[in-house]
Write a protein that holds these residues in place. Structure first.
Motif, PDB file in Angstrom:
ATOM      1  N   TYR A   1      19.559 -57.129  20.828  1.00  0.00           N
ATOM      2  CA  TYR A   1      18.810 -57.333  19.579  1.00  0.00           C
ATOM      3  C   TYR A   1      17.998 -56.089  19.247  1.00  0.00           C
ATOM      4  O   TYR A   1      17.884 -55.712  18.085  1.00  0.00           O
ATOM      5  CB  TYR A   1      17.895 -58.555  19.716  1.00  0.00           C
ATOM      6  CG  TYR A   1      18.672 -59.838  19.894  1.00  0.00           C
ATOM      7  CD1 TYR A   1      19.340 -60.423  18.825  1.00  0.00           C
ATOM      8  CD2 TYR A   1      18.757 -60.449  21.135  1.00  0.00           C
ATOM      9  CE1 TYR A   1      20.074 -61.570  18.988  1.00  0.00           C
ATOM     10  CE2 TYR A   1      19.487 -61.610  21.318  1.00  0.00           C
ATOM     11  CZ  TYR A   1      20.143 -62.168  20.235  1.00  0.00           C
ATOM     12  OH  TYR A   1      20.871 -63.306  20.410  1.00  0.00           O
ATOM     13  N   VAL A   2      17.445 -55.467  20.289  1.00  0.00           N
ATOM     14  CA  VAL A   2      16.686 -54.228  20.067  1.00  0.00           C
ATOM     15  C   VAL A   2      17.629 -53.158  19.517  1.00  0.00           C
ATOM     16  O   VAL A   2      17.298 -52.422  18.582  1.00  0.00           O
ATOM     17  CB  VAL A   2      16.025 -53.745  21.371  1.00  0.00           C
ATOM     18  CG1 VAL A   2      15.395 -52.369  21.174  1.00  0.00           C
ATOM     19  CG2 VAL A   2      14.978 -54.738  21.828  1.00  0.00           C
ATOM     20  N   TYR A   3      18.811 -53.129  20.067  1.00  0.00           N
ATOM     21  CA  TYR A   3      19.787 -52.144  19.598  1.00  0.00           C
ATOM     22  C   TYR A   3      20.153 -52.406  18.138  1.00  0.00           C
ATOM     23  O   TYR A   3      20.204 -51.490  17.322  1.00  0.00           O
ATOM     24  CB  TYR A   3      21.040 -52.183  20.480  1.00  0.00           C
ATOM     25  CG  TYR A   3      22.139 -51.356  19.874  1.00  0.00           C
ATOM     26  CD1 TYR A   3      22.069 -49.966  19.925  1.00  0.00           C
ATOM     27  CD2 TYR A   3      23.192 -51.943  19.202  1.00  0.00           C
ATOM     28  CE1 TYR A   3      23.048 -49.196  19.331  1.00  0.00           C
ATOM     29  CE2 TYR A   3      24.170 -51.172  18.605  1.00  0.00           C
ATOM     30  CZ  TYR A   3      24.094 -49.800  18.682  1.00  0.00           C
ATOM     31  OH  TYR A   3      25.042 -49.030  18.080  1.00  0.00           O
ATOM     32  N   THR A   4      20.395 -53.691  17.832  1.00  0.00           N
ATOM     33  CA  THR A   4      20.726 -54.023  16.436  1.00  0.00           C
ATOM     34  C   THR A   4      19.583 -53.645  15.514  1.00  0.00           C
ATOM     35  O   THR A   4      19.812 -53.141  14.413  1.00  0.00           O
ATOM     36  CB  THR A   4      21.020 -55.532  16.313  1.00  0.00           C
ATOM     37  OG1 THR A   4      22.000 -55.884  17.279  1.00  0.00           O
ATOM     38  CG2 THR A   4      21.530 -55.881  14.935  1.00  0.00           C
ATOM     39  N   ALA A   5      18.357 -53.910  15.963  1.00  0.00           N
ATOM     40  CA  ALA A   5      17.191 -53.549  15.139  1.00  0.00           C
ATOM     41  C   ALA A   5      17.162 -52.048  14.904  1.00  0.00           C
ATOM     42  O   ALA A   5      16.873 -51.588  13.790  1.00  0.00           O
ATOM     43  CB  ALA A   5      15.915 -54.023  15.823  1.00  0.00           C
TER      44      ALA A   5
ATOM     45  N   PHE B   1      20.044 -51.107  12.464  1.00  0.00           N
ATOM     46  CA  PHE B   1      19.774 -51.441  11.068  1.00  0.00           C
ATOM     47  C   PHE B   1      18.326 -51.130  10.693  1.00  0.00           C
ATOM     48  O   PHE B   1      17.742 -51.806   9.844  1.00  0.00           O
ATOM     49  CB  PHE B   1      20.064 -52.920  10.810  1.00  0.00           C
ATOM     50  CG  PHE B   1      21.508 -53.289  11.005  1.00  0.00           C
ATOM     51  CD1 PHE B   1      22.464 -52.850  10.112  1.00  0.00           C
ATOM     52  CD2 PHE B   1      21.911 -54.055  12.085  1.00  0.00           C
ATOM     53  CE1 PHE B   1      23.798 -53.184  10.287  1.00  0.00           C
ATOM     54  CE2 PHE B   1      23.238 -54.389  12.273  1.00  0.00           C
ATOM     55  CZ  PHE B   1      24.189 -53.943  11.369  1.00  0.00           C
ATOM     56  N   LEU B   2      17.772 -50.129  11.358  1.00  0.00           N
ATOM     57  CA  LEU B   2      16.348 -49.825  11.168  1.00  0.00           C
ATOM     58  C   LEU B   2      16.013 -49.583   9.708  1.00  0.00           C
ATOM     59  O   LEU B   2      15.055 -50.139   9.167  1.00  0.00           O
ATOM     60  CB  LEU B   2      15.961 -48.595  12.007  1.00  0.00           C
ATOM     61  CG  LEU B   2      14.489 -48.198  11.890  1.00  0.00           C
ATOM     62  CD1 LEU B   2      13.593 -49.305  12.407  1.00  0.00           C
ATOM     63  CD2 LEU B   2      14.224 -46.900  12.664  1.00  0.00           C
ATOM     64  N   TRP B   3      16.830 -48.775   9.041  1.00  0.00           N
ATOM     65  CA  TRP B   3      16.509 -48.420   7.656  1.00  0.00           C
ATOM     66  C   TRP B   3      16.734 -49.589   6.711  1.00  0.00           C
ATOM     67  O   TRP B   3      16.037 -49.725   5.710  1.00  0.00           O
ATOM     68  CB  TRP B   3      17.310 -47.185   7.225  1.00  0.00           C
ATOM     69  CG  TRP B   3      16.815 -45.976   7.935  1.00  0.00           C
ATOM     70  CD1 TRP B   3      17.450 -45.260   8.894  1.00  0.00           C
ATOM     71  CD2 TRP B   3      15.525 -45.361   7.788  1.00  0.00           C
ATOM     72  NE1 TRP B   3      16.652 -44.243   9.349  1.00  0.00           N
ATOM     73  CE2 TRP B   3      15.462 -44.282   8.680  1.00  0.00           C
ATOM     74  CE3 TRP B   3      14.417 -45.634   6.992  1.00  0.00           C
ATOM     75  CZ2 TRP B   3      14.343 -43.460   8.799  1.00  0.00           C
ATOM     76  CZ3 TRP B   3      13.296 -44.830   7.106  1.00  0.00           C
ATOM     77  CH2 TRP B   3      13.264 -43.759   8.002  1.00  0.00           C
ATOM     78  N   VAL B   4      17.690 -50.434   7.057  1.00  0.00           N
ATOM     79  CA  VAL B   4      17.881 -51.649   6.249  1.00  0.00           C
ATOM     80  C   VAL B   4      16.653 -52.536   6.388  1.00  0.00           C
ATOM     81  O   VAL B   4      16.105 -53.059   5.403  1.00  0.00           O
ATOM     82  CB  VAL B   4      19.147 -52.414   6.707  1.00  0.00           C
ATOM     83  CG1 VAL B   4      19.268 -53.730   5.960  1.00  0.00           C
ATOM     84  CG2 VAL B   4      20.379 -51.566   6.496  1.00  0.00           C
ATOM     85  N   ILE B   5      16.194 -52.679   7.647  1.00  0.00           N
ATOM     86  CA  ILE B   5      15.022 -53.515   7.903  1.00  0.00           C
ATOM     87  C   ILE B   5      13.792 -52.928   7.216  1.00  0.00           C
ATOM     88  O   ILE B   5      13.023 -53.643   6.566  1.00  0.00           O
ATOM     89  CB  ILE B   5      14.794 -53.642   9.422  1.00  0.00           C
ATOM     90  CG1 ILE B   5      15.918 -54.479  10.045  1.00  0.00           C
ATOM     91  CG2 ILE B   5      13.437 -54.250   9.724  1.00  0.00           C
ATOM     92  CD1 ILE B   5      15.962 -54.423  11.547  1.00  0.00           C
TER      93      ILE B   5
ATOM     94  N   LEU C   1      21.852 -62.149  13.052  1.00  0.00           N
ATOM     95  CA  LEU C   1      23.189 -62.158  12.465  1.00  0.00           C
ATOM     96  C   LEU C   1      23.924 -60.851  12.754  1.00  0.00           C
ATOM     97  O   LEU C   1      25.110 -60.857  13.091  1.00  0.00           O
ATOM     98  CB  LEU C   1      23.092 -62.369  10.951  1.00  0.00           C
ATOM     99  CG  LEU C   1      22.914 -63.811  10.487  1.00  0.00           C
ATOM    100  CD1 LEU C   1      22.872 -63.877   8.976  1.00  0.00           C
ATOM    101  CD2 LEU C   1      24.048 -64.686  11.005  1.00  0.00           C
ATOM    102  N   GLY C   2      23.185 -59.751  12.626  1.00  0.00           N
ATOM    103  CA  GLY C   2      23.796 -58.444  12.903  1.00  0.00           C
ATOM    104  C   GLY C   2      24.307 -58.361  14.326  1.00  0.00           C
ATOM    105  O   GLY C   2      25.396 -57.858  14.587  1.00  0.00           O
TER     106      GLY C   2
END
Lengths: 204, 357
Positions: free
Chosen positions: B4-8, B11-15, B288-289
């Motif tokens: 989840y940390v990796y996904t975050a 998608f850092l810029w999306v978030i 979801l990501g």
């Protein structure tokens, strides 16, 4: 960082291959999908193997006719190579070129044309290469993209490494790729890892 | 967790974009809520003097009653809150304000009244102090609504008490009529006995005469009591009107508030809701990501694939500079086939560029 430091990245792979109880001489490197760094891993592995044992000779084979990155990097895009050896019976020793690194030779992909070269003479070609070289590292296309160009090599190779790029390769695709290769216990290499404390090889 | 940390990170810029978008829209909504809200309020002092006027019987201090539990302030606030729940009260209040046309033109009048109801706020500030406030989109409406609500509440309370007094008067009048009839009958019985019996009376007749006289006196006393009660009731209405004004005193009258007020809490609420939504959305995005991409983030993920051997991990290399810094493939190619510059390992100290052989 020096070139040696960059090479240190692959010392793990070279050391493990050398110290493997089965002593694999032919190592095929493939991936599940494109852009996973297969060519870099194959090249790094070949370099580390050549550096690990000064008396050993290593042949790096570019068998990725779909995207012959190593051949392009070596500036041998128009040179005869593997394709001619398999299709036309071109002499292997004439197609092989020596690299800047001592003990490392390179077999470019050659001109595959529209149709992939026949792989019927693969076993004979590998046998001939084994005769002249201590280790053979083969850069293959992604197994899910061109399984027909991978599976014959994987069957003949002593060891097949499946490169997995961190954050890029879907797990489901990795499973399918492992099933396609058909090895009992697949050997995986994690590329672009961020596991700082885990850079040394480990057996899972 | 690492996945989840990796996904975050992935998608850092999306978030960041989602959070920034919601942050801006939340702040704008909160600001709009704040500057578009005007609150008018009245502070009222409440006591129970008029009820003491109606206290005709001795107070039993050992028996708790409702007034003993409820302070005048909380009782007033409670009754006011109940009034606000009624449509009739709200309609009466609206009819005295500039919202009349709004109510008449409302497609759903119940929703309109419900919205009006939610804008009222009645608080007991202490044992005798009550605050009545109303939030509106304009300062005029806020002022009008508070003033109208207070006036209607007072009118209703006074009318209810006067109606109660009138009922009591009617009851006393009926009782007086009956008492007078009984008194007349008792007197008639006594007069008839006296007319038919001439002295000297024997013991039985004297006893009978005494009984009739006593009954007549009791009936007359009852008539006198009821007359006195009726006389008191005649002045109670006046007393109540005077007492009511003393019971409920508006300390701070409602006033026009030209500056935005009363919307801070709503603005914070709006902003908080939007931020909570942003956090939830980001969490959903990450989950979801992670589930949809389900890519490998570490060696641990590889080992979860089953019976596999993880030969090695090739660490990610960071580019030393921008633009022309070579990546690992170029470095290796240069090392084997030619001459190129070298990148550095992630986390390593920068080193001088050097040519490969």
């Amino acid at each position: 960082m020096s070139a040696a430091a960059v090479m240190a990245v692959f010392e793990t792979v070279g050391a493990r291959t050398h110290l493997d109880a089965n002593a694999p001489r032919t190592i095929a490197v493939t991936s599940s999908i494109r852009k996973e760094g297969t060519s870099s891993v194959a090249l790094g592995t070949a370099l580390s193997l050549a550096a690990f044992d000064a008396s050993s000779t290593v042949l790096l084979v570019d068998a990725n006719w779909i995207h012959p990155a190593l051949t392009e990097q070596a500036g041998l895009s128009v040179a005869r190579g593997l394709a001619e050896c398999l299709r036309d019976g071109y002499a292997l020793e004439r197609a092989i070129v020596h690299t800047a690194r001592r003990g490392l030779s390179f077999l470019p992909a050659g001109q595959s044309g529209d149709e992939a070269p026949p792989l019927g003479g693969l076993a004979a070609l590998l046998g001939s290469a084994r005769h002249d070289f201590g280790k053979i590292v083969i850069d293959l296309p992604p197994v899910m993209v061109a399984p027909s160009l991978v599976v014959p090599w994987a069957d003949l190779a002593d060891q097949t490494y499946l490169v997995v790029r961190r954050g890029a390769t879907p797990v489901s695709v990795i499973r399918k790729a492992m099933a396609e290769i058909g090895k009992e216990r697949p050997q995986l290499i994690l590329n672009r890892s961020r596991d700082r404390s885990d850079s040394w090889a480990r057996v899972g | 967790m690492q996945r989840y940390v990796y996904t975050a990170r992935r998608f850092l810029w999306v978030i960041v974009g989602v959070v920034a978008l919601l942050l801006v829209s939340g702040a704008a909504a909160a600001y709009g809520e704040y500057v578009g809200t005007f609150e008018s309020s009245a502070t009222i002092w409440v006591q129970r003097n008029s009820q003491d006027l109606l206290q005709t019987h001795a107070v039993q201090t050992d028996v708790p009653s409702v007034p003993d539990f409820l302070t005048p302030g909380s009782e007033y606030a409670e009754s006011f809150t109940q009034l606000v729940q009624t449509q009739a009260f709200l309609r009466s209040a609206i009819e005295r304000t500039s919202l009349t046309a709004g109510l008449a033109g409302a497609r759903d009048q119940l929703s309109y009244l419900d919205d009006i109801r939610k804008r009222f706020k009645i608080q007991a500030l202490g044992t005798n102090l009550v605050k009545v406030s109303y939030r509106a989109d304009s300062p005029e409406v806020a002022f009008e609504m508070v003033a109208a609500a207070l006036a209607i509440r007072d009118e209703r309370a006074a009318a209810a008490q006067i109606a109660s007094t009138s009922m009591t008067s009617t009851l006393y009048t009926k009782e007086l009529d009956l008492a007078q009839q009984k008194s007349t009958r008792a007197q008639a019985d006594l007069d008839q006995f006296n007319a038919t019996h001439t002295p000297p009376l024997d013991a039985a007749e004297a006893y009978r005469q005494q009984q009739l006289r006593t009954a007549s006196d009791v009936a007359q006393a009852r008539v006198d009591d009821l007359r006195a009660a009726l006389d008191r009731m005649a002045v109670v209405s006046t007393l109540l009107e005077v007492g009511q004004s003393a019971d409920v005193q508006v300390i701070d009258a409602p006033a026009l508030q030209p500056q935005p007020s009363g919307g801070l809490r709503q603005a914070i609420l709006v902003f908080g809701i939007v931020m909570a939504g942003a956090v939830t959305l980001v969490a959903i995005l990450i989950v979801l990501g992670t589930l949809l991409t389900a890519s490998v983030a570490s060696e641990a993920d590889l080992e979860r694939l089953g019976a596999v051997t993880v030969v090695a991990s090739i660490p990610e290399l960071a580019r030393r500079g921008r633009g022309d810094s070579p990546d690992l493939a170029d470095t290796l190619a240069g090392f084997a086939f030619g001459s190129v510059a070298k990148p550095v390992l992630v986390g390593d100290q920068p080193a001088a560029t050097e040519a490969a052989s």
